[in-house]
Write a protein that holds these residues in place. Structure first.
Motif, PDB file in Angstrom:
ATOM      1  N   TYR A 131       0.868  -0.994   0.041  1.00 10.40           N
ATOM      2  CA  TYR A 131       0.101   0.159   0.316  1.00 10.40           C
ATOM      3  C   TYR A 131       0.488   0.961   0.339  1.00 10.40           C
ATOM      4  CZ  TYR A 131      -3.306   3.280   1.790  1.00 10.40           C
ATOM      5  OH  TYR A 131      -3.996   4.752   1.770  1.00 10.40           O
ATOM      6  N   ILE A 132       1.830   1.116   1.126  1.00  7.80           N
ATOM      7  CA  ILE A 132       2.286   2.398   1.025  1.00  7.80           C
ATOM      8  C   ILE A 132       3.488   2.463  -0.539  1.00  7.80           C
ATOM      9  CG2 ILE A 132       4.533   3.688   1.760  1.00  7.80           C
ATOM     10  CD1 ILE A 132       3.557   2.626   4.731  1.00  7.80           C
ATOM     11  N   SER A 133       3.909   1.629  -1.143  1.00 10.41           N
ATOM     12  CA  SER A 133       4.376   1.395  -2.269  1.00 10.41           C
ATOM     13  C   SER A 133       3.711   2.393  -3.451  1.00 10.41           C
ATOM     14  CB  SER A 133       5.014  -0.131  -2.950  1.00 10.41           C
ATOM     15  OG  SER A 133       6.084  -0.619  -1.928  1.00 10.41           O
ATOM     16  N   LEU A 134       2.354   1.686  -3.960  1.00  9.45           N
ATOM     17  CA  LEU A 134       1.505   2.484  -3.856  1.00  9.45           C
ATOM     18  C   LEU A 134       1.018   3.974  -4.239  1.00  9.45           C
ATOM     19  CD1 LEU A 134      -0.894  -0.140  -4.740  1.00  9.45           C
ATOM     20  CD2 LEU A 134       0.092   0.117  -6.932  1.00  9.45           C
ATOM     21  N   VAL A 135       1.848   3.458  -3.233  1.00 16.67           N
ATOM     22  CA  VAL A 135       0.849   5.433  -2.385  1.00 16.67           C
ATOM     23  C   VAL A 135       2.331   6.327  -2.963  1.00 16.67           C
ATOM     24  CG1 VAL A 135       0.683   7.272  -0.361  1.00 16.67           C
ATOM     25  CG2 VAL A 135      -1.016   5.151  -0.012  1.00 16.67           C
ATOM     26  N   ALA A 136       3.346   5.883  -3.083  1.00 15.17           N
ATOM     27  CA  ALA A 136       4.692   6.600  -3.292  1.00 15.17           C
ATOM     28  C   ALA A 136       4.844   6.749  -4.698  1.00 15.17           C
ATOM     29  CB  ALA A 136       5.310   6.139  -2.542  1.00 15.17           C
ATOM     30  N   THR A 137       4.346   5.216  -5.244  1.00 16.48           N
ATOM     31  CA  THR A 137       4.251   5.446  -7.077  1.00 16.48           C
ATOM     32  C   THR A 137       3.848   7.117  -6.911  1.00 16.48           C
ATOM     33  OG1 THR A 137       5.361   3.610  -6.821  1.00 16.48           O
ATOM     34  CG2 THR A 137       4.168   4.703  -8.886  1.00 16.48           C
ATOM     35  N   SER A 138       2.345   6.971  -6.512  1.00 14.77           N
ATOM     36  CA  SER A 138       1.399   8.005  -7.189  1.00 14.77           C
ATOM     37  C   SER A 138       1.319   9.070  -6.722  1.00 14.77           C
ATOM     38  CB  SER A 138      -0.110   7.346  -5.948  1.00 14.77           C
ATOM     39  OG  SER A 138      -0.830   9.264  -6.486  1.00 14.77           O
ATOM     40  N   GLY A 139       2.496   9.463  -6.002  1.00 11.62           N
ATOM     41  CA  GLY A 139       3.089  11.214  -5.801  1.00 11.62           C
ATOM     42  C   GLY A 139       4.306  11.040  -6.101  1.00 11.62           C
ATOM     43  N   VAL A 140       4.453  10.305  -6.675  1.00  9.15           N
ATOM     44  CA  VAL A 140       6.352  10.075  -8.350  1.00  9.15           C
ATOM     45  C   VAL A 140       5.365  10.760  -9.843  1.00  9.15           C
ATOM     46  CG1 VAL A 140       7.623   9.418  -9.156  1.00  9.15           C
ATOM     47  CG2 VAL A 140       7.770   9.128  -6.793  1.00  9.15           C
ATOM     48  N   PHE A 141       4.296   9.978  -9.936  1.00 13.11           N
ATOM     49  CA  PHE A 141       3.548  10.270 -10.526  1.00 13.11           C
ATOM     50  C   PHE A 141       2.991  11.843 -10.980  1.00 13.11           C
ATOM     51  CE2 PHE A 141       2.034   6.006 -12.478  1.00 13.11           C
ATOM     52  CZ  PHE A 141       3.265   5.804 -12.807  1.00 13.11           C
ATOM     53  N   THR A 142       2.677  11.831  -9.595  1.00 17.02           N
ATOM     54  CA  THR A 142       1.838  13.838  -8.986  1.00 17.02           C
ATOM     55  C   THR A 142       2.459  14.813  -9.223  1.00 17.02           C
ATOM     56  OG1 THR A 142       0.190  12.991  -7.919  1.00 17.02           O
ATOM     57  CG2 THR A 142       0.687  15.430  -7.641  1.00 17.02           C
TER      58      THR A 142
END
Length: 521
Positions: free
Chosen positions: A8-19
């Protein structure tokens, strides 16, 4: 469970990078991209929210979780408002400062409420680490302002979706792919927020940061494939309202159904209260008379004089265009009004200068001779007499020398005013040159013209000029000639009138003399 949290944290961090990538893209394309500043703020707010969720999930104490929760709301609270402004700008709507301030009122209050919650508990009634869990899940009991914040968040996202969906029919196919991307980008976070607020997710995990990973990936794909946000369709209503020319839209029954801002500025009185009326009815309400031109042809018509009820006027070039339906049938028409007031007024001014005397506004010598010849020809063809009266101001040089040339100009204007008041409507009156005037009287015999000239002479003598506190006596001498059956030209009549005028001056001025054949040439 630990691996689930890590994922979950990895997906969230990936989302942050995309953003963050989207934010960087907006910065690099800021010169090409309308609304780049708003989009940068929007993606920055989302990045703050996303990364603070990840850091909060990685925390192990309630205090750390609460601290990251405050940071989370710094990004999450304004993000829906910023997203709505992005949508408004994409659809071509103007966002005023007052409107922007209203949109950010609740987000600012939400941040303050979360930061000070321990003093009032209006946002969270309670916030605690879930008992018996080895993971940093929290149990919350929501307060009143949490409901306000949730309603605002959901409402802002829903408004964005509705605005985008409403643009579907008016959006060309080339732009529909990016429109779909924006709709999904607004709808999925809204759905995730709704599910989270309803407590329908396992273990209380917030699905929105993960969803933002999906939407950010969609945005990146749309940017690469359709150049979304750098090539944006301009809303038709924005084009309509920003046009400098006035546009009036009529239906097939000539009823007024729309107009742009330029038309309302060009035609004072044109307002929403006239929508539904026929063009003639609307025009009568605005000007007192029906619309003067044809509205059922694709033509450019001559300049139309607009005369408002208050006396103001303007000139508009009118272009009419038939609006056709899918099978070519006429479903209405467009009237485009192009302001040509200044060129038309300049044209009128040039015409006045060409045909009229600048000081008195009377006809000049050239215009008098041209029009006088026409009137004389008509009189001769009809066998009716016509007379010419030539007169000038007595001792005019003395007025100029004594009182100055400005007073001399006043004297000329004064004489023109008095004479104009006494002449019949069909008389042709002109300034012949200097202090000399002439008028042509159709259908007037020499004796009648002489009587009129004498009344004018008496009126001038009885009405002295008042200028700069001075009372200046003004008199004039008159010569009268008449056309007969001999086919005399206008030049001959003027020459005869001039000879009679010379006799009036020779006999002492301030008198009228009729031309006699016995006068010496």
């Amino acid at each position: 469970m630990g691996s689930s949290l890590t994922m979950y944290i990895s997906l969230v961090a990936t989302s942050g990078v995309f953003t963050l990538f989207l934010c960087l893209y907006a910065y690099l394309k800021r010169e090409e991209m309308a609304g780049a500043r708003t989009f940068m703020l929007y993606t920055t707010a989302q990045a703050i929210y996303i990364f603070s969720v990840a850091f909060g999930m990685a925390s192990s104490t309630l205090q750390d979780i609460e601290n990251w929760n405050i940071v989370q709301y710094v990004g999450m609270a304004p993000a829906p408002a910023l997203g709505l402004i992005v949508v408004l700008q994409y659809t071509g709507k103007t966002v005023s400062r007052r409107m922007a301030a209203a949109l950010f009122a609740i987000p600012v209050l939400s941040i303050v409420m979360v930061a000070t919650n321990e003093y009032h508990h209006l946002f969270y009634k309670s916030l605690s680490v879930r008992a018996g869990s080895s993971l940093p899940f929290t149990d919350i009991v929501i307060g009143q302002f949490y409901v306000v914040h949730g309603a605002f968040t959901f409402g802002s996202m829903l408004a964005g979706v509705v605005l985008l969906v409403r643009k579907w029919q008016s959006t060309k196919k080339a732009y529909r792919l990016q429109l779909v991307t924006l709709i999904v980008g607004q709808f999925l976070p809204m759905a995730g927020a709704f599910v989270y607020l309803m407590g329908m997710v396992p273990n209380g995990m917030d699905p929105v940061p993960v969803i933002l990973c999906v939407t950010s990936a969609m945005y990146i794909w749309a940017i690469v494939s359709t150049r979304m946000l750098t090539i944006v369709p301009i809303a038709k209503e924005s084009i309509f309202e920003s046009m400098g020319d006035g546009v009036i839209v009529l239906d097939s029954a000539d009823r007024l159904i729309d107009f742009n801002g330029a038309a309302s500025r060009m035609l004072p009185g044109l307002g929403v209260g006239l929508i539904g009326r026929t063009l003639d009815e609307a025009w009568i309400a605005m000007t007192g008379s029906p619309f003067p031109l044809n509205t059922h042809a694709d033509v450019e018509q001559e300049a139309m004089r607009w005369q408002a009820k208050d006396g103001s006027y303007a000139f508009y070039q009118v272009r009419t265009s038939v609006v056709r339906g899918r099978v070519g049938e006429s479903i209405g028409s467009l009237l485009m009004l192009i302001d040509v007031t200044e060129p038309r007024r300049l044209q009128e001014q040039l015409e006045r200068l060409a045909y009229h005397d600048g000081l008195t506004k009377l006809l000049n010598r050239t215009s008098f001779i041209y029009r006088g010849k026409q009137l004389l020809r008509e009189a001769q063809e009809s066998g009716t007499p016509a007379s010419v009266v030539l007169f000038d101001i007595d001792f005019f040089k003395r007025i100029n020398d004594t009182y100055g040339h400005e007073t001399g100009d006043f004297a000329i204007q004064h004489v023109a005013s008095v004479v104009n008041r006494l002449l019949p409507p069909n008389a042709l009156f002109a300034r012949y040159g200097g202090e000399e005037f002439v008028f042509f009287l159709p259908a007037a015999a020499r004796s009648g013209a002489g009587e009129l000239a004498d009344r004018i002479r008496a009126a001038l003598a009885a009405e002295p000029l008042q200028a700069d506190g001075e009372t200046i006596a003004i008199t004039a001498s008159f010569g009268v000639s008449q056309s007969g059956s001999d086919g005399a030209t206008l030049q001959a009549l003027l020459k005869n009138a001039d000879m009679a005028l010379y006799e009036a001056k020779r006999e002492g001025r301030n008198r009228v003399r009729l031309f006699e054949e016995a006068y010496p040439a």
